[in-house]
Design a protein around this motif. Structure first.
Motif, short mmCIF file in Angstrom:
data_model
loop_
_atom_site.label_atom_id
_atom_site.label_comp_id
_atom_site.label_asym_id
_atom_site.label_seq_id
_atom_site.Cartn_x
_atom_site.Cartn_y
_atom_site.Cartn_z
N HIS A 1 19.27 0.03 -7.82
CA HIS A 1 19.06 -1.33 -7.32
C HIS A 1 18.18 -2.06 -8.34
CE1 HIS A 1 20.46 -0.42 -3.18
NE2 HIS A 1 20.03 0.80 -3.50
N THR A 2 18.57 -3.29 -8.67
CA THR A 2 17.77 -4.05 -9.62
C THR A 2 18.03 -5.54 -9.47
OG1 THR A 2 16.94 -4.01 -11.90
CG2 THR A 2 19.34 -3.98 -11.61
N THR B 1 21.50 -10.20 -16.09
CA THR B 1 20.08 -9.96 -16.34
C THR B 1 19.91 -8.78 -17.30
OG1 THR B 1 19.79 -8.43 -14.49
CG2 THR B 1 19.43 -10.80 -14.04
N ASN B 2 18.76 -8.76 -17.94
CA ASN B 2 18.41 -7.62 -18.79
C ASN B 2 18.31 -6.34 -17.96
OD1 ASN B 2 18.12 -8.89 -21.41
ND2 ASN B 2 16.32 -9.91 -20.55
N LEU B 3 17.87 -6.47 -16.72
CA LEU B 3 17.76 -5.29 -15.85
C LEU B 3 19.14 -4.73 -15.49
CD1 LEU B 3 14.73 -6.40 -13.73
CD2 LEU B 3 14.90 -4.27 -15.02
N GLU B 4 20.12 -5.60 -15.28
CA GLU B 4 21.48 -5.10 -15.03
C GLU B 4 21.98 -4.33 -16.25
OE1 GLU B 4 25.92 -6.66 -13.76
OE2 GLU B 4 24.66 -7.95 -15.01
N LYS B 5 21.76 -4.90 -17.43
CA LYS B 5 22.15 -4.23 -18.67
C LYS B 5 21.51 -2.86 -18.77
CE LYS B 5 21.48 -4.59 -23.68
NZ LYS B 5 20.92 -5.38 -24.78
N ALA C 1 20.30 -0.95 -16.37
CA ALA C 1 20.79 -0.02 -15.34
C ALA C 1 22.11 0.62 -15.77
CB ALA C 1 20.96 -0.75 -14.01
N HIS C 2 23.01 -0.19 -16.27
CA HIS C 2 24.29 0.36 -16.75
C HIS C 2 24.06 1.28 -17.94
CE1 HIS C 2 27.02 -1.69 -14.05
NE2 HIS C 2 26.39 -2.83 -14.29
N ARG C 3 23.12 0.92 -18.81
CA ARG C 3 22.80 1.77 -19.97
C ARG C 3 22.22 3.10 -19.53
NH1 ARG C 3 21.86 0.76 -25.39
NH2 ARG C 3 21.36 2.72 -26.38
N GLN D 1 26.02 9.80 -19.42
CA GLN D 1 27.47 10.02 -19.28
C GLN D 1 27.83 10.24 -17.82
OE1 GLN D 1 28.19 13.21 -22.06
NE2 GLN D 1 28.08 11.82 -23.79
N ARG D 2 27.36 9.31 -17.02
CA ARG D 2 27.51 9.42 -15.57
C ARG D 2 27.99 8.08 -15.02
NH1 ARG D 2 22.04 10.66 -12.51
NH2 ARG D 2 21.95 12.09 -14.23
#
Length: 191
Positions: free
Chosen positions: A24-25, A31-35, A37-39, A45-46
């Motif tokens: 959750h972000t 947003t940088n936080l979304e970026k 989280a995906h990173r 590798q999940r």
């Protein structure tokens, strides 16, 4: 402390990391936080689910506190200390990592010449000190959206959010190496 791959291995909650499937972000998208989280999921590798909220803390209202869900924040988040100390009973800071943000920009609508009012998230607001009247938004993406709507002359936002809203860049401050923090939900007594 980073391991040989540069990934963080510090913290008492690192044993919970393999179980995190949802982060959750802060939203909305861009947003940088979304970026980040995906990173975080990509680096492991999940496949994982990223849920965006109007405020970082909004995730606390809907997340499960069983080690499978976490909140992602960043070191410059103005209320990070409240998130940490106000939730010791149900969150463990389990990981941190450094990732460049999107380029941070001062942006405006096409044709907007005068910059008297600027909207920004509180964290990067010092980038435009003494450049106009500053108002605050809950995220860089929200700042871009309200600027595009004509509520403000300009905004501090990410280059990605500016492009998504059709804004033009007035000044590019570049990416910022940022520390992101992962707070895993744990079972425990209420505070």
């Amino acid at each position: 402390m980073p391991d040989a791959t540069g990934r963080s291995t510090a913290g008492s909650g690192t044993t919970a990391l393999p179980h995190v499937t949802t982060i959750h972000t802060l939203g909305p998208t861009g947003t940088n936080l979304e970026k980040a989280a995906h990173r975080w999921f990509a680096d492991r590798q999940r496949t994982g689910r990223v849920i965006l909220h109007a405020e970082v803390e909004d995730g606390l209202d809907v997340m499960t506190f069983d080690g499978t869900e976490a909140i992602l924040a960043c070191a410059v988040y103005p209320r990070l200390h409240d998130l940490v100390f106000g939730n010791l009973h149900r969150l463990t800071m389990a990981d941190s990592f450094i990732l460049d943000t999107y380029d941070m920009v001062l942006a405006a609508r096409p044709g907007q010449e005068a910059v008297n009012t600027i909207v920004t998230h509180p964290a990067p607001s010092c980038l435009v000190t003494n450049r106009g009247t500053i108002s605050y938004a809950s995220s860089n993406s929200v700042a871009a959206a309200v600027c595009a709507a004509g509520d403000y002359d300009a905004c501090v936002t990410t280059d990605r959010a500016a492009q998504a809203e059709g804004l033009r860049t007035l000044e590019n401050f570049g990416p910022v190496p940022m520390v992101f923090t992962l707070h895993v939900g744990k079972a425990g007594p209420a505070c």
